[in-house]
Design an enzyme around this catalytic site. Structure first.
Site, PDB file in Angstrom:
ATOM      1  N   PHE A   1      -3.213  -8.409   2.590  1.00  0.00           N
ATOM      2  CA  PHE A   1      -3.962  -7.550   3.522  1.00  0.00           C
ATOM      3  C   PHE A   1      -4.925  -6.648   2.764  1.00  0.00           C
ATOM      4  O   PHE A   1      -6.045  -6.384   3.196  1.00  0.00           O
ATOM      5  CB  PHE A   1      -2.949  -6.709   4.309  1.00  0.00           C
ATOM      6  CG  PHE A   1      -3.550  -5.777   5.324  1.00  0.00           C
ATOM      7  CD1 PHE A   1      -3.649  -6.158   6.650  1.00  0.00           C
ATOM      8  CD2 PHE A   1      -3.995  -4.522   4.969  1.00  0.00           C
ATOM      9  CE1 PHE A   1      -4.188  -5.289   7.595  1.00  0.00           C
ATOM     10  CE2 PHE A   1      -4.538  -3.649   5.897  1.00  0.00           C
ATOM     11  CZ  PHE A   1      -4.625  -4.052   7.208  1.00  0.00           C
ATOM     12  N   GLY A   2      -4.507  -6.157   1.604  1.00  0.00           N
ATOM     13  CA  GLY A   2      -5.297  -5.213   0.831  1.00  0.00           C
ATOM     14  C   GLY A   2      -4.384  -4.275   0.069  1.00  0.00           C
ATOM     15  O   GLY A   2      -3.164  -4.462   0.031  1.00  0.00           O
TER      16      GLY A   2
ATOM     17  N   GLY B   1      -1.519  -6.379  -1.664  1.00  0.00           N
ATOM     18  CA  GLY B   1      -1.025  -7.515  -0.898  1.00  0.00           C
ATOM     19  C   GLY B   1      -2.184  -8.330  -0.363  1.00  0.00           C
ATOM     20  O   GLY B   1      -3.354  -8.048  -0.651  1.00  0.00           O
TER      21      GLY B   1
ATOM     22  N   VAL C   1      -2.110  -0.985  -1.022  1.00  0.00           N
ATOM     23  CA  VAL C   1      -1.176  -0.093  -0.340  1.00  0.00           C
ATOM     24  C   VAL C   1      -1.078   1.196  -1.148  1.00  0.00           C
ATOM     25  O   VAL C   1      -0.926   1.162  -2.371  1.00  0.00           O
ATOM     26  CB  VAL C   1       0.219  -0.735  -0.201  1.00  0.00           C
ATOM     27  CG1 VAL C   1       1.166   0.195   0.547  1.00  0.00           C
ATOM     28  CG2 VAL C   1       0.125  -2.078   0.500  1.00  0.00           C
TER      29      VAL C   1
ATOM     30  N   ASP D   1       6.723 -15.305   7.646  1.00  0.00           N
ATOM     31  CA  ASP D   1       6.520 -15.000   6.223  1.00  0.00           C
ATOM     32  C   ASP D   1       7.671 -14.148   5.688  1.00  0.00           C
ATOM     33  O   ASP D   1       7.454 -13.172   4.970  1.00  0.00           O
ATOM     34  CB  ASP D   1       5.189 -14.288   6.011  1.00  0.00           C
ATOM     35  CG  ASP D   1       4.732 -14.338   4.552  1.00  0.00           C
ATOM     36  OD1 ASP D   1       5.192 -15.243   3.824  1.00  0.00           O
ATOM     37  OD2 ASP D   1       3.929 -13.482   4.141  1.00  0.00           O
TER      38      ASP D   1
END
Length: 679
Positions: free
Chosen positions: A373-374, A371, A376, A487
């Site tokens: 964010f990074g 994602g 998973v 979002d």
């Protein structure tokens, strides 16, 4: 010899005094426990008025319906009044508590819950021997882990690894007993021998009307929270986890009211001197044993003191980082800034070594996806507990800010339709968030994958729509904060094993304080296809921005088509196409063909109608989420007529196709849209 006897007699008198003092202390502690609750929660903002009908119903519930049953049953649920002032309540006494003590506990609890939670429409309070709960919303037979509390002793066990093995085996045993041997009570207790000198005592209890499956789920969730918090080199000698639907506890001493007698039986046939000799031997032996333990403990303390201090400093470093994050996120004048320290200590900080072991050192086989964010990862803790771990990407420009948002916001939010954050880790260069694992991935996988969309029939889709709506309503109106998600989209709605929706990804969420209703920003973030026009074009966002995103998502669920990639045969977007069909009286043609066998035409038509109301151009024309939930839950005869939807998203697509200068419009994974516009 005479001096020894005098010493013996004096020691005997001293021993008797000590035992008497100890007994009085135990009585005092027990009385204190009855007066002071273990924990209570009344954080929901809904209030009632003095001398209102709701207050009258609540008094009848607490002082008649519940209290009168305390001497006959350990569990009772009841209700008083009629909607909208109806009150639901229950009490649950510990499985071993006698009726008299049960009624006394309820008596104390009903007084204390009104004192601690004045004018609150929802409250719950736990005592050692009972819990009492009431609400303006029915919660009978429903699994609820939204309110939780972990209480633990300050002393730690000496062999943590061996102890965790004993603990896991014992709780597996008592959980099985609770749903098999004691199925009607959903209660069980047991004890296991740890070594020659110690026993481990444990108990579990669920609400008796909870299903066996939900009881196991609740207790496993509680054990998971306990394991994540305590699986370290320092494990307390006693812990209890409190949920609204269940609780569990372990100690190294007897938990229940049926305590063994505190007397020592001797042989009355022996002579007087033999008895005195035995007494002298016992006293001398006990004294020497105490001295040996004190000396050994002192030596051990002096040898380990430096190492322990250094270790505690390292352990506190994560909490200090977390406090810094919360301190940076909240302004000094923020109402919530004053509680940041206490809140952070309630929030579990997990060791990096534990997460590395759970994910096999972040192996590719355990990677679930990527994602903004990074990455998973899926992780499996000891004893089979499955978790999901978000790992902050080292190349993520907005990653740290999203990490702060997740920790500060979602840790304070508890709702069945929001994904639960179990803990976090800040160690070295790693920043990790630990969530409950969702085995059925995200909603977009089932909606937009041609091979999977047949799995969701109309009943399931309507259940998902209602769950998402309730989750957003909680964010907007019912939580202790007012949160704008910003979002909301299909990929940010996760599905648990029963296909219940849970809203996730609060990295871009914004918190409103007090009576604030809207805000603006120079940095627009979100996802193309779901952003309201006033937000995409002017940076203005409010609760009505989330309503717009929900409307898009609702139309996607009904149609099985993705708004930001769907173009009809007439070159129209999904919103434009839905409006055209609705205006021409052919709204049902928007329906996903896979629903032809399971559809209820009136419900689908109503959902399309509600979706079009949510995506109207003017934010003032869009309904609030409370109105949306009401329309979905009730057979509304007449709904307002929608006006033409907002189509500025389509113009945005044309503009964003040719980015100018160095302004980055989309992130690398083409999920997050960041538009820079002059103000």
């Amino acid at each position: 010899m005479a001096s020894v006897l005098v010493l013996c007699l004096c020691s005997t008198q001293t021993l008797i005094l000590i035992l008497l003092f100890h007994s009085l202390l135990l009585v005092g502690v027990k009385a204190q426990m009855q007066v002071n609750p273990l924990y209570y929660d009344c954080s929901m903002p809904n209030n009632y008025s003095e001398r209102s009908k709701f207050q009258s119903n609540l008094n009848r519930l607490l002082y008649r319906s519940l209290y009168n049953n305390g001497s006959d049953f350990i569990y009772t649920k009841a209700s008083e009044g009629e909607d909208p002032d109806k009150v639901y309540g229950l009490f649950l006494c510990r499985g071993d508590v006698v009726p008299k003590d049960c009624k006394n506990c309820i008596d104390v609890a009903r007084e204390r819950i009104q004192r601690e939670c004045p004018l609150k429409k929802q409250a719950i309070i736990w005592f050692d021997e009972c819990l009492v709960r009431y609400s303006n919303v029915s919660f009978a037979s429903m699994l609820d882990t939204s309110v939780s509390r972990i209480l633990y002793n300050t002393q730690n066990v000496s062999r943590p690894e061996q102890f965790m093995g004993n603990l896991s085996a014992m709780f597996d045993n008592v959980i099985t007993q609770a749903i098999t041997v004691n199925l009607n009570l959903k209660y069980a207790d047991n004890s296991d021998e740890i070594n020659d000198f110690q026993r481990l005592y444990g108990m579990v209890q669920c609400l008796p009307d909870l299903s066996a499956v939900d009881c196991v789920t609740c207790l496993k969730t509680a054990f998971s929270q306990m394991s994540i918090t305590l699986f370290d080199t320092k494990i307390p000698t006693g812990v209890r986890v409190l949920h609204a639907s269940c609780n569990l506890r372990y100690e190294l001493y007897q938990l229940l009211t049926s305590l063994p007698p505190l007397t020592i039986q001797g042989n009355e046939d022996q002579g007087k001197n033999t008895s005195k000799t035995k007494l002298i031997s016992i006293i001398i032996g006990v004294t020497l044993a105490i001295l040996a333990v004190v000396l050994a403990g002192t030596c051990f303390y002096l040898l380990k003191r430096r190492r322990r201090i250094e270790k505690e400093r390292n352990e506190k470093s994560q909490e200090l980082q977390l406090l810094d994050i919360i301190g940076e996120t909240f302004d000094e004048n923020d109402d919530f800034g004053s509680e940041k320290k206490g809140r952070s200590r309630e929030f579990p900080v997990v060791k990096l070594d534990l997460i590395r072991a759970a994910t096999q050192n972040f192996s590719e086989e355990n990677k679930l996806g990527e994602g903004g964010f990074g990455p998973v990862y899926k992780g499996t803790l000891p004893y089979g507990i499955t978790i999901a771990i978000k790992r902050l990407s080292r190349t993520s420009g907005q990653g740290l800010k999203e990490f702060k948002n997740e920790v500060v916001l979602i840790a304070r939010l508890q709702h069945r339709n929001l994904v639960r954050l179990l803990g976090c880790c800040l160690e070295g260069i790693e920043a990790l968030l630990i969530y409950e694992f969702m085995p059925n991935k995200s909603l977009d996988f089932f909606l937009f994958e041609s091979r999977e969309n047949k799995i969701l029939d109309w009943r399931q889709r309507l259940h998902i729509i209602k769950g998402i709506a309730k989750g957003i309503l909680y964010l907007h109106e019912d939580s202790r904060l007012r949160i704008i998600h910003r979002d909301l989209k299909a990929s940010n709605v996760l599905l648990d094993k029963d296909m219940n929706p849970k809203i996730s990804d609060f990295g871009m969420a914004k918190m409103f304080n007090g009576n604030q209703r809207e805000a603006n920003t120079n940095r627009v973030v979100g996802t193309y296809g779901y952003m309201a026009p006033e937000y995409a074009m002017e940076g203005l966002f409010s609760t009505k921005s989330d309503v717009f995103s929900f409307g898009v998502l609702l139309l996607e669920i009904v149609s099985g088509r993705k708004n930001n990639s769907y173009v009809s045969e007439y070159g129209q977007s999904l919103l434009n196409f839905a409006w055209k069909l609705w205006r021409e009286g052919h709204g049902l043609e928007l329906m996903d063909p896979c629903l032809s066998q399971s559809c209820v035409t009136t419900e689908i038509t109503e959902c399309i109608h509600i979706g079009l109301l949510c995506v109207q151009q003017d934010p003032a024309d869009r309904p609030t989420m409370s109105s949306v939930v009401f329309m979905l839950e009730n057979d509304t005869k007449t709904l307002p007529q929608p006006s033409q939807p907002a189509f500025s998203i389509g113009r945005l697509a044309v503009r964003s196709a040719e980015p100018q200068s160095n302004d980055q419009l989309c992130s690398v994974n083409e999920v997050t849209l960041s538009i820079l516009s002059p103000r």
